[in-house]
Design a protein around this motif. Structure first.
Motif, PDB file in Angstrom:
ATOM      1  N   ILE A   1     -14.439 -29.169  26.843  1.00  0.00           N
ATOM      2  CA  ILE A   1     -13.545 -28.364  27.690  1.00  0.00           C
ATOM      3  C   ILE A   1     -12.165 -29.006  27.619  1.00  0.00           C
ATOM      4  O   ILE A   1     -11.823 -29.905  28.403  1.00  0.00           O
ATOM      5  CB  ILE A   1     -14.072 -28.284  29.129  1.00  0.00           C
ATOM      6  CG1 ILE A   1     -15.465 -27.657  29.155  1.00  0.00           C
ATOM      7  CG2 ILE A   1     -13.126 -27.481  30.012  1.00  0.00           C
ATOM      8  CD1 ILE A   1     -16.084 -27.589  30.528  1.00  0.00           C
ATOM      9  N   THR A   2     -11.381 -28.548  26.663  1.00  0.00           N
ATOM     10  CA  THR A   2     -10.028 -29.071  26.473  1.00  0.00           C
ATOM     11  C   THR A   2      -8.968 -28.023  26.779  1.00  0.00           C
ATOM     12  O   THR A   2      -7.791 -28.352  26.868  1.00  0.00           O
ATOM     13  CB  THR A   2      -9.865 -29.566  25.032  1.00  0.00           C
ATOM     14  OG1 THR A   2     -10.154 -28.494  24.132  1.00  0.00           O
ATOM     15  CG2 THR A   2     -10.804 -30.736  24.759  1.00  0.00           C
ATOM     16  N   VAL A   3      -9.370 -26.745  26.874  1.00  0.00           N
ATOM     17  CA  VAL A   3      -8.449 -25.662  27.229  1.00  0.00           C
ATOM     18  C   VAL A   3      -9.076 -24.867  28.374  1.00  0.00           C
ATOM     19  O   VAL A   3     -10.212 -25.134  28.781  1.00  0.00           O
ATOM     20  CB  VAL A   3      -8.167 -24.742  26.016  1.00  0.00           C
ATOM     21  CG1 VAL A   3      -7.430 -25.495  24.926  1.00  0.00           C
ATOM     22  CG2 VAL A   3      -9.460 -24.153  25.482  1.00  0.00           C
ATOM     23  N   ASP A   4      -8.320 -23.884  28.880  1.00  0.00           N
ATOM     24  CA  ASP A   4      -8.855 -23.047  29.955  1.00  0.00           C
ATOM     25  C   ASP A   4     -10.134 -22.365  29.494  1.00  0.00           C
ATOM     26  O   ASP A   4     -10.177 -21.737  28.424  1.00  0.00           O
ATOM     27  CB  ASP A   4      -7.817 -22.003  30.360  1.00  0.00           C
ATOM     28  CG  ASP A   4      -6.584 -22.654  30.978  1.00  0.00           C
ATOM     29  OD1 ASP A   4      -6.656 -23.851  31.284  1.00  0.00           O
ATOM     30  OD2 ASP A   4      -5.563 -21.949  31.121  1.00  0.00           O
ATOM     31  N   THR A   5     -11.195 -22.472  30.302  1.00  0.00           N
ATOM     32  CA  THR A   5     -12.535 -22.042  29.882  1.00  0.00           C
ATOM     33  C   THR A   5     -13.171 -21.204  30.985  1.00  0.00           C
ATOM     34  O   THR A   5     -12.946 -21.438  32.172  1.00  0.00           O
ATOM     35  CB  THR A   5     -13.433 -23.260  29.585  1.00  0.00           C
ATOM     36  OG1 THR A   5     -12.759 -24.111  28.659  1.00  0.00           O
ATOM     37  CG2 THR A   5     -14.762 -22.824  28.984  1.00  0.00           C
ATOM     38  N   VAL A   6     -14.003 -20.239  30.535  1.00  0.00           N
ATOM     39  CA  VAL A   6     -14.803 -19.425  31.455  1.00  0.00           C
ATOM     40  C   VAL A   6     -16.270 -19.785  31.246  1.00  0.00           C
ATOM     41  O   VAL A   6     -16.778 -19.689  30.125  1.00  0.00           O
ATOM     42  CB  VAL A   6     -14.579 -17.920  31.227  1.00  0.00           C
ATOM     43  CG1 VAL A   6     -15.470 -17.107  32.163  1.00  0.00           C
ATOM     44  CG2 VAL A   6     -13.127 -17.549  31.441  1.00  0.00           C
TER      45      VAL A   6
END
Length: 275
Positions: free
Chosen positions: A260-265
């Motif tokens: 999880i390095t960027v915006d995640t759903v």
């Protein structure tokens, strides 16, 4: 009626011609010629009447056949509409019976099982019981009177027998249940901070919750967040949207370590029950 009218009109039209011919040929016309002329006129009238009657009957039969066909078509359309209406009503009744007898009980049973499992996991099984109905003031008065009379009779019997007074044991205070551990989440960083990602949880109910975390936060904080909003880790799991995979964490792993390095759903999904 139509043939009679035509014959009458023909006679009226032919009568002047007949009178003219008789006036011209009276000196030379004999009785035989007069009879022959009348016979010819009668034969012509008979032939004309026959033609008119046949034509009229044929026209009437054609009209009656068309009227009969039209009436039959209307009757067939009414029958088809009635049959379709009955079929639609029967299908509607079947659908309503299926919903009442199959779908609703199945959904209620499923919700009840989920509720029981949730209360068992949270330790609130007392919510599953219906409880006991408390009596009114009259019951309390009767109970206190019965206790008072029984105590009085016991004291009198002890005095007669000269028995020592009963020693009342003081029961130790009941242990208070320990409070459940409250899950604390780290403070949410501001939007302008560096090394921050936004994580969104899509719940089974359709609700979407969003929160910001530092990339260096422990990955276990995601499951703590899921449990805090009411989804226990023994019943639910987290999975990514694309590519679809179950999120696995280990002690000491950060959000950056699990990818999880960027915006995640992340999707909150119910675990499959092992039979």
């Amino acid at each position: 009626m139509a043939s009679r009218g035509v014959v009458g009109a023909f006679l009226l039209a032919a009568l002047p011609l007949l009178c003219l011919e008789l006036r011209r040929g009276i000196p030379d016309l004999g009785i035989k010629d007069l009879i022959l002329l009348c016979g010819q006129i009668f034969l012509l009238l008979t032939l004309l009447t026959l033609i008119i009657s046949v034509t009229t009957s044929w026209v009437n039969s054609f009209k009656s056949s068309q009227v009969y066909l039209k009436e039959e078509e209307e009757k067939n359309e009414k029958r088809q509409k009635l049959v379709r209406k009955k079929q639609q009503e029967a299908q509607g009744e079947k659908a309503s019976r299926y919903i009442e007898n199959v779908l609703k009980p199945h959904q209620e049973m499923k919700l009840k099982k989920l509720e029981e499992r949730f209360y068992h996991m949270t330790g609130e099984t007392w919510k599953l019981s219906n409880g006991h109905k408390l009596g009114g003031d009259g019951d309390l008065v009767l109970e206190s009177e019965s206790q008072t009379s029984s105590e009085t009779s016991n004291r009198e019997a002890a005095k007669r027998r000269k028995l020592p007074k009963p020693v009342t044991k003081v029961s130790p205070p009941a242990e208070q249940p320990t409070q459940k551990e409250v899950l604390d989440l780290p403070e949410e960083p501001p939007e302008i901070a560096e090394e921050v990602v936004t994580v969104a949880l899509r719940c089974p109910s359709g609700r979407v919750l969003r929160r910001r975390f530092f990339k260096s936060c422990s990955s276990q904080v995601l499951f703590d967040w899921m449990m805090k909003i009411g989804y226990h880790t023994s019943l639910y799991s987290l999975s990514t949207s694309f590519p679809r995979r179950t999120l696995e964490v280990e002690r000491g792993w950060s959000l950056q370590d699990v990818g999880i390095t960027v915006d995640t759903v992340l999707n909150v999904e119910e675990k499959e029950q092992s039979s």
